[in-house]
Design a protein around this motif. Structure first.
Motif, mmCIF file in Angstrom:
data_model
loop_
_atom_site.group_PDB
_atom_site.id
_atom_site.type_symbol
_atom_site.label_atom_id
_atom_site.label_comp_id
_atom_site.label_asym_id
_atom_site.label_seq_id
_atom_site.Cartn_x
_atom_site.Cartn_y
_atom_site.Cartn_z
ATOM 1 N N CYS A 1 2.292 8.980 -9.150
ATOM 2 C CA CYS A 1 3.597 9.493 -8.749
ATOM 3 C C CYS A 1 4.437 9.681 -9.996
ATOM 4 O O CYS A 1 4.023 9.311 -11.106
ATOM 5 C CB CYS A 1 4.284 8.581 -7.729
ATOM 6 S SG CYS A 1 4.959 7.053 -8.414
ATOM 7 N N HIS A 2 5.620 10.222 -9.835
ATOM 8 C CA HIS A 2 6.483 10.477 -10.983
ATOM 9 C C HIS A 2 6.936 9.193 -11.674
ATOM 10 O O HIS A 2 7.393 9.234 -12.814
ATOM 11 C CB HIS A 2 7.741 11.237 -10.534
ATOM 12 C CG HIS A 2 7.506 12.676 -10.191
ATOM 13 N ND1 HIS A 2 6.567 13.464 -10.805
ATOM 14 C CD2 HIS A 2 8.120 13.485 -9.282
ATOM 15 C CE1 HIS A 2 6.606 14.688 -10.311
ATOM 16 N NE2 HIS A 2 7.537 14.728 -9.384
ATOM 17 N N ARG B 1 -12.128 11.459 -9.438
ATOM 18 C CA ARG B 1 -12.877 10.200 -9.445
ATOM 19 C C ARG B 1 -11.957 8.990 -9.311
ATOM 20 O O ARG B 1 -12.402 7.906 -8.945
ATOM 21 C CB ARG B 1 -13.695 10.081 -10.740
ATOM 22 C CG ARG B 1 -14.772 11.148 -10.901
ATOM 23 C CD ARG B 1 -15.687 10.834 -12.075
ATOM 24 N NE ARG B 1 -14.969 10.832 -13.342
ATOM 25 C CZ ARG B 1 -14.786 11.913 -14.092
ATOM 26 N NH1 ARG B 1 -15.251 13.096 -13.681
ATOM 27 N NH2 ARG B 1 -14.131 11.835 -15.243
ATOM 28 N N ALA B 2 -10.678 9.188 -9.638
ATOM 29 C CA ALA B 2 -9.729 8.079 -9.618
ATOM 30 C C ALA B 2 -9.002 7.943 -8.288
ATOM 31 O O ALA B 2 -8.281 6.962 -8.072
ATOM 32 C CB ALA B 2 -8.710 8.250 -10.745
ATOM 33 N N LEU B 3 -9.146 8.899 -7.383
ATOM 34 C CA LEU B 3 -8.424 8.841 -6.110
ATOM 35 C C LEU B 3 -8.987 7.739 -5.231
ATOM 36 O O LEU B 3 -10.178 7.711 -4.929
ATOM 37 C CB LEU B 3 -8.506 10.195 -5.393
ATOM 38 C CG LEU B 3 -7.885 11.390 -6.120
ATOM 39 C CD1 LEU B 3 -8.031 12.652 -5.276
ATOM 40 C CD2 LEU B 3 -6.424 11.133 -6.455
ATOM 41 N N ARG B 4 -8.145 6.830 -4.813
ATOM 42 C CA ARG B 4 -8.551 5.717 -3.960
ATOM 43 C C ARG B 4 -7.301 5.045 -3.404
ATOM 44 O O ARG B 4 -6.189 5.249 -3.912
ATOM 45 C CB ARG B 4 -9.382 4.710 -4.751
ATOM 46 C CG ARG B 4 -8.686 4.131 -5.972
ATOM 47 C CD ARG B 4 -9.537 3.091 -6.664
ATOM 48 N NE ARG B 4 -8.947 2.642 -7.917
ATOM 49 C CZ ARG B 4 -7.962 1.761 -8.032
ATOM 50 N NH1 ARG B 4 -7.422 1.242 -6.930
ATOM 51 N NH2 ARG B 4 -7.505 1.397 -9.223
ATOM 52 N N PRO B 5 -7.449 4.222 -2.367
ATOM 53 C CA PRO B 5 -6.290 3.480 -1.859
ATOM 54 C C PRO B 5 -5.718 2.573 -2.950
ATOM 55 O O PRO B 5 -6.460 1.948 -3.712
ATOM 56 C CB PRO B 5 -6.869 2.663 -0.698
ATOM 57 C CG PRO B 5 -8.096 3.408 -0.291
ATOM 58 C CD PRO B 5 -8.659 3.995 -1.553
ATOM 59 N N ARG B 6 -4.399 2.507 -3.024
ATOM 60 C CA ARG B 6 -3.744 1.749 -4.081
ATOM 61 C C ARG B 6 -2.504 1.024 -3.556
ATOM 62 O O ARG B 6 -1.915 1.429 -2.559
ATOM 63 C CB ARG B 6 -3.306 2.683 -5.216
ATOM 64 C CG ARG B 6 -4.454 3.403 -5.913
ATOM 65 C CD ARG B 6 -3.925 4.476 -6.864
ATOM 66 N NE ARG B 6 -5.035 5.231 -7.440
ATOM 67 C CZ ARG B 6 -5.690 4.870 -8.535
ATOM 68 N NH1 ARG B 6 -5.352 3.770 -9.162
ATOM 69 N NH2 ARG B 6 -6.693 5.601 -8.991
ATOM 70 N N THR B 7 -2.149 -0.045 -4.257
ATOM 71 C CA THR B 7 -0.873 -0.707 -4.007
ATOM 72 C C THR B 7 0.074 -0.357 -5.149
ATOM 73 O O THR B 7 -0.343 0.038 -6.236
ATOM 74 C CB THR B 7 -1.034 -2.232 -3.921
ATOM 75 O OG1 THR B 7 -1.606 -2.717 -5.144
ATOM 76 C CG2 THR B 7 -1.933 -2.603 -2.746
ATOM 77 N N CYS B 8 1.365 -0.498 -4.903
ATOM 78 C CA CYS B 8 2.361 -0.124 -5.893
ATOM 79 C C CYS B 8 2.446 -1.181 -6.997
ATOM 80 O O CYS B 8 2.559 -2.379 -6.708
ATOM 81 C CB CYS B 8 3.726 0.037 -5.230
ATOM 82 S SG CYS B 8 5.016 0.576 -6.387
ATOM 83 N N PRO B 9 2.419 -0.756 -8.272
ATOM 84 C CA PRO B 9 2.534 -1.714 -9.371
ATOM 85 C C PRO B 9 3.975 -2.017 -9.776
ATOM 86 O O PRO B 9 4.209 -2.878 -10.626
ATOM 87 C CB PRO B 9 1.804 -0.997 -10.514
ATOM 88 C CG PRO B 9 2.104 0.445 -10.266
ATOM 89 C CD PRO B 9 2.136 0.610 -8.771
ATOM 90 N N PRO C 1 0.821 -1.217 0.000
ATOM 91 C CA PRO C 1 0.000 0.000 0.000
ATOM 92 C C PRO C 1 0.848 1.256 0.000
ATOM 93 O O PRO C 1 1.865 1.345 0.688
ATOM 94 C CB PRO C 1 -0.807 -0.129 1.297
ATOM 95 C CG PRO C 1 0.016 -1.018 2.177
ATOM 96 C CD PRO C 1 0.698 -1.980 1.255
ATOM 97 N N CYS C 2 0.410 2.224 -0.800
ATOM 98 C CA CYS C 2 1.125 3.493 -0.941
ATOM 99 C C CYS C 2 0.106 4.619 -0.982
ATOM 100 O O CYS C 2 -0.981 4.467 -1.545
ATOM 101 C CB CYS C 2 1.971 3.483 -2.213
ATOM 102 S SG CYS C 2 2.971 4.978 -2.441
ATOM 103 N N ARG C 3 0.472 5.735 -0.398
ATOM 104 C CA ARG C 3 -0.451 6.879 -0.350
ATOM 105 C C ARG C 3 -0.628 7.550 -1.710
ATOM 106 O O ARG C 3 -1.572 8.308 -1.899
ATOM 107 C CB ARG C 3 0.050 7.900 0.671
ATOM 108 C CG ARG C 3 0.068 7.362 2.116
ATOM 109 C CD ARG C 3 0.756 8.332 3.059
ATOM 110 N NE ARG C 3 0.777 7.857 4.430
ATOM 111 C CZ ARG C 3 1.713 7.055 4.939
ATOM 112 N NH1 ARG C 3 2.700 6.625 4.164
ATOM 113 N NH2 ARG C 3 1.654 6.673 6.206
ATOM 114 N N LEU D 1 5.270 5.182 0.988
ATOM 115 C CA LEU D 1 4.886 3.801 1.240
ATOM 116 C C LEU D 1 4.346 3.654 2.658
ATOM 117 O O LEU D 1 5.001 4.080 3.625
ATOM 118 C CB LEU D 1 6.079 2.859 1.044
ATOM 119 C CG LEU D 1 6.450 2.475 -0.388
ATOM 120 C CD1 LEU D 1 7.771 1.711 -0.397
ATOM 121 C CD2 LEU D 1 5.347 1.626 -1.025
ATOM 122 N N GLU D 2 3.204 3.036 2.792
ATOM 123 C CA GLU D 2 2.600 2.893 4.114
ATOM 124 C C GLU D 2 3.304 1.856 4.963
ATOM 125 O O GLU D 2 3.121 1.821 6.189
ATOM 126 C CB GLU D 2 1.115 2.555 3.965
ATOM 127 C CG GLU D 2 0.301 3.675 3.321
ATOM 128 C CD GLU D 2 -1.177 3.365 3.261
ATOM 129 O OE1 GLU D 2 -1.694 2.729 4.212
ATOM 130 O OE2 GLU D 2 -1.823 3.730 2.265
#
Length: 297
Positions: free
Chosen positions: A222-223, A239-247, A203-205, A260-261
């Protein structure tokens, strides 16, 4: 909404030519500089209008922004907006400093990098003491190349004790434990920079409360992740803002992995995430990395 934005416009020209710099530099034409100025002013106007949000803004230009009048003016103006919690920029500190008289120093901060061989040591140090005398929040750092070690030691000895000195691991450089220890003696947080962080599926902010914006207003998480979330100026990104994991497999840049959380860096840098100032900044001898819950780098 609390939103952190990393802004990077088209500016790519720099007054330095560091051989270790990963950024692709160019000599901006007058037209390119005009376009960068227009993009920055558009972003600043958008930020000024977001009075229902609480914004934290970090400018991360490919080139050196503060040698351009429009960056100095924009940062000062943004710092005076009541809904802007922090405005900061990465800089080599080659610029003049009198523009800071127009800024709100409770809001503005600088992330400064010393580049040996690009500027006289005494000139850079004088600028740092000027910032300290003005009461400007700032951190100071170097790239951890072997030939920079003595410069960094000298800088740590000459800087005010309350100024945090950070060290970035050099891109592509592998450190022995003995070498890492020497850098960690100057920056106790260097272990976080020494190795890339495993990030895949973690998970990442970014993409939720942190976003990256380019000069056209394209929003990405992110960059370092190129997929787009929408556009800043038509509001489609919200509309796309939501909790996400790093790809990605790993994250090796501070402006990425700090979010990174799974790392405790929001606690370590509480109140100074954007300008890279730890909550317990001070003389290195009195500062220890608070490893907790196995969160070692």
């Amino acid at each position: 909404m609390d939103l952190t934005i990393l802004y990077r416009g088209p500016l790519a020209s720099c007054d330095y030519d560091c051989p270790y710099c990963p950024f692709a530099k160019r000599r901006d034409t007058r037209a390119q500089l005009t376009a960068d100025r227009a993009a920055l002013e558009r972003f600043a106007a958008w930020a000024a209008a977001q009075q229902d949000d609480r914004l934290s803004l970090l400018f991360t230009p490919w080139g050196e922004g503060l040698v351009r009048s429009w960056y100095r003016r924009t940062l000062a103006e943004l710092s005076r907006l009541p809904h802007v919690r922090r405005v900061a920029i990465q800089t080599n500190l080659s610029c003049r400093t009198d523009w800071l008289d127009a800024a709100d120093l409770d809001t503005l901060a600088l992330w400064c990098t010393f580049h040996p061989g690009q500027t006289p040591y005494d000139r850079f140090l004088a600028k740092c003491h000027d910032l300290a005398g003005r009461g400007v929040r700032h951190s100071v750092g170097v790239v951890g190349l072997p030939e920079h070690l003595e410069h960094a030691r000298r800088l740590r000895a000459d800087l005010p004790a309350q100024v945090y000195l950070w060290v970035n691991a050099a891109e592509g450089h592998t450190y022995t434990d003995a070498e890492a220890d020497r850098w960690s003696a100057l920056d106790p947080l260097f272990p976080y920079s020494r190795h890339p962080h495993r990030s895949a599926g973690l998970p990442c902010r970014t993409g939720e409360s942190v976003i990256s914006v380019d000069g056209d207003g394209t929003v990405r998480r992110c960059h370092f992740v190129r997929s787009e979330l929408g556009n800043l100026y038509d509001g489609s990104y919200r509309r796309a803002l939501r909790p996400r994991t790093c790809p990605l497999t790993t994250c090796d840049c501070h402006i990425g992995y700090v979010h990174l959380e799974t790392l405790p860096l929001y606690d370590i840098f509480a109140g100074g995430v954007l300008e890279r100032i730890p909550a317990q900044h001070g003389a290195p001898a009195g500062f220890r990395v608070p490893w907790t819950d196995g969160h070692q780098p």
